[in-house]
Design a protein around this motif. Structure first.
Motif, short mmCIF file in Angstrom:
data_model
loop_
_atom_site.label_atom_id
_atom_site.label_comp_id
_atom_site.label_asym_id
_atom_site.label_seq_id
_atom_site.Cartn_x
_atom_site.Cartn_y
_atom_site.Cartn_z
N ASP A 1 32.32 -36.55 -88.36
CA ASP A 1 31.40 -37.26 -89.25
C ASP A 1 31.95 -38.63 -89.64
OD1 ASP A 1 28.99 -37.29 -90.95
OD2 ASP A 1 30.43 -37.28 -92.60
N SER A 2 33.23 -38.67 -89.99
CA SER A 2 33.87 -39.93 -90.42
C SER A 2 33.87 -40.96 -89.31
CB SER A 2 35.30 -39.67 -90.89
OG SER A 2 35.33 -38.77 -91.97
N LEU A 3 34.26 -40.54 -88.09
CA LEU A 3 34.34 -41.48 -86.97
C LEU A 3 32.96 -41.96 -86.54
CD1 LEU A 3 37.16 -39.91 -84.74
CD2 LEU A 3 37.36 -41.58 -86.60
N GLU A 4 31.97 -41.08 -86.62
CA GLU A 4 30.60 -41.48 -86.27
C GLU A 4 30.07 -42.53 -87.25
OE1 GLU A 4 28.93 -37.50 -83.97
OE2 GLU A 4 28.56 -37.73 -86.12
N LYS A 5 30.58 -42.50 -88.48
CA LYS A 5 30.17 -43.49 -89.49
C LYS A 5 31.06 -44.74 -89.46
CE LYS A 5 28.12 -40.12 -92.62
NZ LYS A 5 28.35 -39.28 -93.82
N GLY A 6 32.03 -44.75 -88.53
CA GLY A 6 32.91 -45.90 -88.41
C GLY A 6 33.97 -46.01 -89.49
N LYS A 7 34.27 -44.90 -90.14
CA LYS A 7 35.27 -44.91 -91.22
C LYS A 7 36.68 -44.74 -90.66
CE LYS A 7 32.42 -42.71 -94.81
NZ LYS A 7 32.28 -41.48 -95.62
N HIS A 8 37.63 -45.45 -91.27
CA HIS A 8 39.04 -45.18 -90.98
C HIS A 8 39.47 -43.92 -91.72
CE1 HIS A 8 39.14 -49.42 -89.65
NE2 HIS A 8 40.12 -49.01 -88.88
N ILE A 9 40.24 -43.07 -91.05
CA ILE A 9 40.75 -41.86 -91.70
C ILE A 9 42.25 -41.74 -91.47
CG2 ILE A 9 38.58 -40.55 -91.66
CD1 ILE A 9 39.53 -39.20 -89.09
N GLN A 10 42.92 -41.19 -92.46
CA GLN A 10 44.37 -40.98 -92.37
C GLN A 10 44.66 -39.50 -92.25
OE1 GLN A 10 46.62 -42.69 -95.58
NE2 GLN A 10 46.62 -44.71 -94.66
N LEU A 11 45.50 -39.13 -91.30
CA LEU A 11 45.92 -37.74 -91.16
C LEU A 11 47.42 -37.67 -90.96
CD1 LEU A 11 42.87 -37.79 -89.49
CD2 LEU A 11 43.34 -35.40 -89.97
N VAL A 12 48.01 -36.60 -91.48
CA VAL A 12 49.48 -36.49 -91.47
C VAL A 12 49.98 -36.00 -90.11
CG1 VAL A 12 49.62 -36.12 -93.97
CG2 VAL A 12 49.43 -34.13 -92.45
N ASN A 13 51.18 -36.46 -89.79
CA ASN A 13 51.82 -36.09 -88.53
C ASN A 13 53.05 -35.20 -88.76
OD1 ASN A 13 53.71 -37.77 -89.64
ND2 ASN A 13 53.64 -39.32 -88.02
N ASP A 14 53.27 -34.80 -90.04
CA ASP A 14 54.49 -34.04 -90.35
C ASP A 14 54.21 -32.63 -90.86
OD1 ASP A 14 53.42 -34.89 -92.74
OD2 ASP A 14 55.31 -35.61 -93.59
N GLN A 15 52.94 -32.22 -90.80
CA GLN A 15 52.60 -30.82 -91.08
C GLN A 15 52.16 -30.18 -89.78
OE1 GLN A 15 49.79 -30.27 -94.29
NE2 GLN A 15 50.99 -31.48 -95.73
N VAL A 16 52.52 -28.91 -89.61
CA VAL A 16 52.21 -28.21 -88.35
C VAL A 16 51.46 -26.91 -88.67
CG1 VAL A 16 53.23 -26.93 -86.43
CG2 VAL A 16 54.10 -29.18 -87.01
N ARG A 17 50.40 -26.64 -87.90
CA ARG A 17 49.61 -25.42 -88.07
C ARG A 17 49.20 -24.88 -86.69
NH1 ARG A 17 51.48 -26.35 -92.48
NH2 ARG A 17 50.34 -26.88 -94.38
N THR A 18 48.68 -23.65 -86.69
CA THR A 18 48.01 -23.13 -85.49
C THR A 18 46.55 -22.87 -85.86
OG1 THR A 18 48.95 -20.95 -86.09
CG2 THR A 18 49.96 -22.10 -84.23
N PRO A 19 45.68 -23.89 -85.79
CA PRO A 19 44.29 -23.76 -86.26
C PRO A 19 43.56 -22.61 -85.58
CG PRO A 19 44.57 -25.73 -84.91
CD PRO A 19 45.93 -25.19 -85.17
N THR A 20 42.73 -21.92 -86.36
CA THR A 20 42.13 -20.65 -85.93
C THR A 20 40.61 -20.73 -85.95
OG1 THR A 20 44.01 -19.56 -87.00
CG2 THR A 20 42.17 -18.16 -86.31
N LEU A 21 39.99 -20.51 -84.81
CA LEU A 21 38.53 -20.45 -84.73
C LEU A 21 38.06 -19.19 -85.45
CD1 LEU A 21 35.92 -21.68 -83.41
CD2 LEU A 21 36.35 -20.12 -81.49
N ALA A 22 37.06 -19.33 -86.31
CA ALA A 22 36.60 -18.20 -87.12
C ALA A 22 36.16 -17.02 -86.26
CB ALA A 22 35.46 -18.64 -88.05
N GLU A 23 35.53 -17.31 -85.12
CA GLU A 23 35.11 -16.23 -84.22
C GLU A 23 36.31 -15.45 -83.68
OE1 GLU A 23 31.49 -18.86 -84.22
OE2 GLU A 23 33.66 -19.16 -84.34
N ASP A 24 37.41 -16.15 -83.40
CA ASP A 24 38.62 -15.48 -82.92
C ASP A 24 39.20 -14.58 -84.00
OD1 ASP A 24 38.66 -16.52 -80.35
OD2 ASP A 24 39.92 -18.22 -80.86
#
Length: 312
Positions: free
Chosen positions: A192-215
């Motif tokens: 949504d943010s990129l489609e609106k042309g917004k700059h976004i900041q995201l961290v590079n020092d946190q690590v996760r294993t993102p989980t699809l809800a269906e899985d």
């Protein structure tokens, strides 16, 4: 004896069935004729009308008498407990409410499961760990760094100290789309943010294993089918930073990656401390249950199809 008598179906009660995981469980289990599904939650159901689920149970798990009455009436064989207070900063602001929902309600369910011989499948979190040595195995030492994580660990301890049949499902950063829910996730927010042309900041020092809800829903159902007990890590298999997740999302939807700014945790002020590097090893679930989660890119693809369906 009638040899054509049908097999008695196992009953599965789901708490928090209006939530993201709850809805995925309802959709999955309702299609399996070997089980009787009993969805429950506060208020009325928010399911799509096309599901034709007509046995909704209004249940406040914080009220011991309601829990006992529901178990007495329905006698579930399994309960998949998805209801919880999960907004981490909100848990710091409303500690008593968090304690009531994440600890006291679990005690109510454990007491009912003990009395009615019900197998409990309880949802827990990577936030029981401090993030110093992730990714984690099931038997690694817990050390929560925020109140939410502490309440979830307390709930685990209540279950482990009881004599009931139980499985604890630990998961990480669940994402997906549910009916009639406004809560976003990292993929939708980045898109949504990129489609609106917004700059976004995201961290590079946190690590996760993102989980699809269906899985995650399938992992919980596999525990039911295997009558499994103990602690299981049920998450995605890709170890990623939020910054990497954003880049993958931009790649998939062919959006402008230059709008994504790399940052770190020192730049963000959040009420509750977050563990830095979590994520899970899922070998036990793969071996015991046949669990096989989607890759993160495949998960984005599934969400993309769901977005198209919702928009059509």
């Amino acid at each position: 004896m009638d040899i054509h008598m049908s097999k008695v179906k196992k009953k599965i009660l789901i708490t928090g069935a209006n939530g993201l995981l709850g809805q995925k469980l309802v959709d999955l289990i309702s299609k399996d004729e070997n089980y009787d599904l009993i969805p429950s939650g506060l208020g009325k159901s928010r399911f799509p009308t096309s599901w034709q689920i007509d046995n909704w149970v209004t249940l406040d798990i914080c009220k011991e008498d309601q829990v006992m009455d529901t178990f007495e009436k329905l006698r579930p064989d399994f309960v998949i407990h998805t209801a919880a207070m999960t907004k981490v900063d909100q848990c710091e602001d409303h500690k008593e409410k968090c304690r009531e929902l994440n600890i006291h309600a679990v005690q109510n369910l454990v007491d009912a499961c003990s009395k009615y011989k019900t197998h409990l499948i309880h949802l827990s979190t990577d936030f029981i760990f401090d993030g110093q040595n992730g990714p984690y195995h099931e038997d690694d030492k817990a050390n929560p760094v925020n109140f939410y994580g502490w309440t979830k660990l307390e709930a685990e301890n209540i279950i482990l100290k009881s004599s009931i049949d139980a499985a604890i499902v630990r998961t990480v950063l669940v994402y997906g789309i549910a009916n009639d829910m406004s809560r976003s996730n990292i993929i939708l927010w980045v898109k949504d943010s990129l489609e609106k042309g917004k700059h976004i900041q995201l961290v590079n020092d946190q690590v996760r294993t993102p989980t699809l809800a269906e899985d995650l829903a399938l992992g919980c159902f596999l525990i039911v089918k295997h009558n499994a007990k103990g602690v299981y890590n049920i998450s995605g298999k890709d170890v990623l930073t939020p910054y990497q997740m954003a880049l993958a999302t931009a790649d998939f939807f062919q959006l402008d990656k230059t709008l994504i700014l790399e940052s770190n945790s020192t730049k963000f002020q959040q009420k509750a401390k977050r563990p830095m590097k979590t994520g899970f090893f899922i070998d036990k679930a793969v071996k015991d249950l046949g669990y096989n989660p989607k890759s993160f890119m495949d998960g984005i693809g599934i969400l993309a199809k769901q977005i198209k369906l919702a928009d059509s």
